[in-house]
Design a protein around this motif. Structure first.
Motif, mmCIF file in Angstrom:
data_model
loop_
_atom_site.group_PDB
_atom_site.id
_atom_site.type_symbol
_atom_site.label_atom_id
_atom_site.label_comp_id
_atom_site.label_asym_id
_atom_site.label_seq_id
_atom_site.Cartn_x
_atom_site.Cartn_y
_atom_site.Cartn_z
ATOM 1 N N LEU A 330 25.345 -7.270 -3.623
ATOM 2 C CA LEU A 330 24.844 -6.597 -2.421
ATOM 3 C C LEU A 330 24.553 -7.590 -1.303
ATOM 4 C CD1 LEU A 330 22.378 -4.021 -4.046
ATOM 5 C CD2 LEU A 330 24.627 -3.532 -3.053
ATOM 6 N N TYR A 331 24.169 -8.808 -1.708
ATOM 7 C CA TYR A 331 23.766 -9.844 -0.752
ATOM 8 C C TYR A 331 24.909 -10.248 0.170
ATOM 9 C CZ TYR A 331 20.458 -13.606 0.464
ATOM 10 O OH TYR A 331 19.553 -14.426 1.090
ATOM 11 N N SER A 332 26.139 -10.055 -0.301
ATOM 12 C CA SER A 332 27.286 -10.409 0.539
ATOM 13 C C SER A 332 27.619 -9.313 1.559
ATOM 14 C CB SER A 332 28.511 -10.686 -0.342
ATOM 15 O OG SER A 332 28.859 -9.529 -1.094
ATOM 16 N N HIS A 333 26.974 -8.146 1.422
ATOM 17 C CA HIS A 333 27.258 -7.023 2.330
ATOM 18 C C HIS A 333 26.025 -6.540 3.094
ATOM 19 C CE1 HIS A 333 31.223 -6.655 0.479
ATOM 20 N NE2 HIS A 333 30.637 -6.665 -0.703
ATOM 21 N N LEU A 334 24.845 -6.771 2.530
ATOM 22 C CA LEU A 334 23.615 -6.290 3.151
ATOM 23 C C LEU A 334 22.699 -7.455 3.483
ATOM 24 C CD1 LEU A 334 22.800 -3.323 0.704
ATOM 25 C CD2 LEU A 334 23.938 -3.166 2.930
ATOM 26 N N ALA A 335 21.843 -7.271 4.450
ATOM 27 C CA ALA A 335 20.845 -8.291 4.783
ATOM 28 C C ALA A 335 19.873 -8.463 3.624
ATOM 29 C CB ALA A 335 20.090 -7.887 6.041
ATOM 30 N N SER A 336 19.340 -9.673 3.468
ATOM 31 C CA SER A 336 18.404 -9.939 2.374
ATOM 32 C C SER A 336 17.208 -8.997 2.433
ATOM 33 C CB SER A 336 17.925 -11.394 2.434
ATOM 34 O OG SER A 336 17.409 -11.706 3.721
ATOM 35 N N GLY A 470 25.271 -12.818 3.638
ATOM 36 C CA GLY A 470 26.172 -13.920 3.314
ATOM 37 C C GLY A 470 26.020 -15.134 4.186
ATOM 38 N N ARG A 471 24.817 -15.297 4.785
ATOM 39 C CA ARG A 471 24.618 -16.488 5.644
ATOM 40 C C ARG A 471 24.652 -17.751 4.814
ATOM 41 N NH1 ARG A 471 18.920 -18.003 8.549
ATOM 42 N NH2 ARG A 471 19.292 -20.216 8.613
ATOM 43 N N SER A 472 25.338 -18.749 5.266
ATOM 44 C CA SER A 472 25.446 -20.011 4.538
ATOM 45 C C SER A 472 24.672 -21.101 5.239
ATOM 46 C CB SER A 472 26.898 -20.422 4.416
ATOM 47 O OG SER A 472 27.468 -20.626 5.684
#
Length: 472
Positions: A330-336, A470-472
């Motif tokens: 979910l973290y790759s599609h939704l905000a934390s 997905g912020r790096s």
């Protein structure tokens, strides 16, 4: 401030990444396993050693107390002696003490060895977190956090199952012996795979600060534990608690003036880190209290054996294991922030419905427990990464140490407080109801309290900044 500042040693070899992933899982698992595994054996140990609940709980409290009282020193030790040396020495000591706990024939010796184990274990969770944010490339950090949080979620969920199987097939000593092979593997992995950094030769331990924090933690824990004895909430017990709180306040003030603080409390100026720290504290209440109370509910309230209780909790434990990778997906599609909120809703619903409908059939109870564990498994990675990634790398020691210390304090306090609440509620209901019914009524009230804490965690999520997935 984001994690972009400062140099970071990068581990690029796949074999090293895999080995450190195994180390992360092992170290975090044994750390919390040894808090939760004993809960399933408490009725058996009470009968074997002929002691009360108030005394037997020191097997858990002593471990959590020692770990909580010394964990503020973890970050300082890692700076002084390096992460590698600290982890290897503490893992070796931890493994030896696990063997001694199983070989002990006196309850007091078990409590003593468990307390020493807690001293060694204080570095484990902050150590793995420091490793993640200092040595692991950013593209792998959320994966490692997922592994860490799978382990931290599975440990309290699987610990009663593992303990129940070991008790049924062998004996209670194997609750401790099972640590030996896991600990030895962790020692080897830490010695071979953790990058070596020279310790800070000029650093010195702030003994005044360390004395203040240890005295404060000991006084607070002891006062909470004494509150469940015939002393109750007497003037000496309340005075002991207040003196402990004063020591902790003095510790905080002294650290601000210290040139070499044990913990740099300036990390609390980071709003996102502080809000996630509040969430960690509230989720720790569920993590510490739910397995303990649910085991009592099934064994004392519904008459199931320890082995049956262990088998019933297997499916909810699987939900905890599924929660962390689900959160990463979910973290790759939704905000934390969104993933954190979903997790809190699942945990609050599971707790509150058990509290309100605790006398429904067993399958419904287990489904509600599964919702709790799924939410708990989902919460750990996003809430940790949301806060820790905002700290500069040079503050990762302090951020990880403060987070671990406060959660350990809350773990020990939760065990003591909820044991005391349960005993008082049970004593009240036993005058009006049968013993089994009194147990169920008492357990349901505690679950309502835990559910309200989960709603508090949901409220603390709303002020968080909504960051792109997905912020790096």
């Amino acid at each position: 401030m984001s994690q972009s500042s400062g140099p970071m040693p990068v581990l690029g070899k796949p074999a090293a990444i895999v080995a450190l992933a195994v180390l992360t899982f092992n170290v975090c698992f044994i750390s919390l396993y040894n808090i939760s595994s004993i809960s399933i054996a408490l009725p058996l140990l009470m009968d074997e050693f002929k002691v009360s609940m108030s005394f037997i709980q020191w097997i858990s409290i002593g471990y959590a107390l020692a770990m909580g009282a010394t964990s503020p020193l973890a970050g300082h030790l890692m700076r002084l002696y390096s992460l590698k040396r600290s982890m290897v020495v503490c893992l070796a000591g931890y493994t030896i003490l696990a063997a001694l706990s199983g070989l002990a024939h006196s309850l007091r010796m078990i409590i003593f060895f468990r307390a020493l184990q807690g001293l060694c274990g204080a570095v484990f969770v902050p150590g793995t977190m420091v490793m993640i944010y200092q040595f692991i490339p950013r593209r792998y950090q959320t994966l490692f956090l997922t592994i860490q949080n799978v382990s931290l979620s599975l440990a309290p969920a699987l610990a009663p199952i593992i303990a129940g199987v070991l008790i049924a097939s062998l004996n209670w000593q194997w609750i401790f012996f099972i640590n030996i092979p896991v600990g030895l593997l962790a020692v080897v992995l830490a010695a071979v795979c953790i990058p070596f950094e020279k310790g800070g030769d000029r650093l010195a331990i702030d003994w005044l600060g360390f004395g203040l924090v240890v005295a404060g933690c000991l006084a607070v824990f002891l006062s909470i534990s004494l509150s469940s004895t015939p002393l109750g909430f007497s003037a000496p017990v309340i005075g002991l608690c207040l003196s402990g709180l004063c020591f902790l306040v003095l510790f905080g003030r002294q650290q601000k003036r210290s040139a070499m603080p044990i913990i740099d409390f300036s990390v609390l100026r980071n709003r996102e880190y502080t809000l996630t720290l509040v969430g960690h504290v509230l989720s720790t209440i569920l993590l510490a209290a739910s397995p303990f109370i649910f085991a009592i509910m099934l064994q004392t309230g519904k008459g199931y054996s320890s082995a049956e209780t262990a088998s019933f909790m297997f499916a909810p434990a699987l939900c905890a294991m599924v929660g962390a990778p689900l959160a990463q997906k979910l973290y790759s599609h939704l905000a934390s922030k969104t993933v954190i909120a979903i997790s809190w809703v699942l945990m609050a619903a599971g707790c509150l419905f058990i509290g309100l409908l605790g006398q429904v059939p067993l399958p419904a109870l287990l489904a509600l427990l599964a919702a709790q564990y799924l939410g708990l498994g989902m919460l750990g990675m996003p809430i940790t990464d949301h806060g820790m990634r905002e700290l500069p790398r040079e503050q990762s020691n302090d951020g990880a140490t403060l987070l671990n210390w406060i959660c350990l304090l809350v773990t020990g306090l939760s065990v003591s407080v909820f044991t005391s609440i349960y005993e008082r509620l049970n004593a009240y209901f036993i005058g009006h109801l049968a013993a089994a019914q009194a147990c169920l009524e008492s357990s349901q009230i505690i679950y309502i309290i835990i559910g309200i804490a989960c709603l508090g965690g949901l409220l603390a999520t709303f002020p968080l900044v909504k960051k792109a997935p997905g912020r790096s």
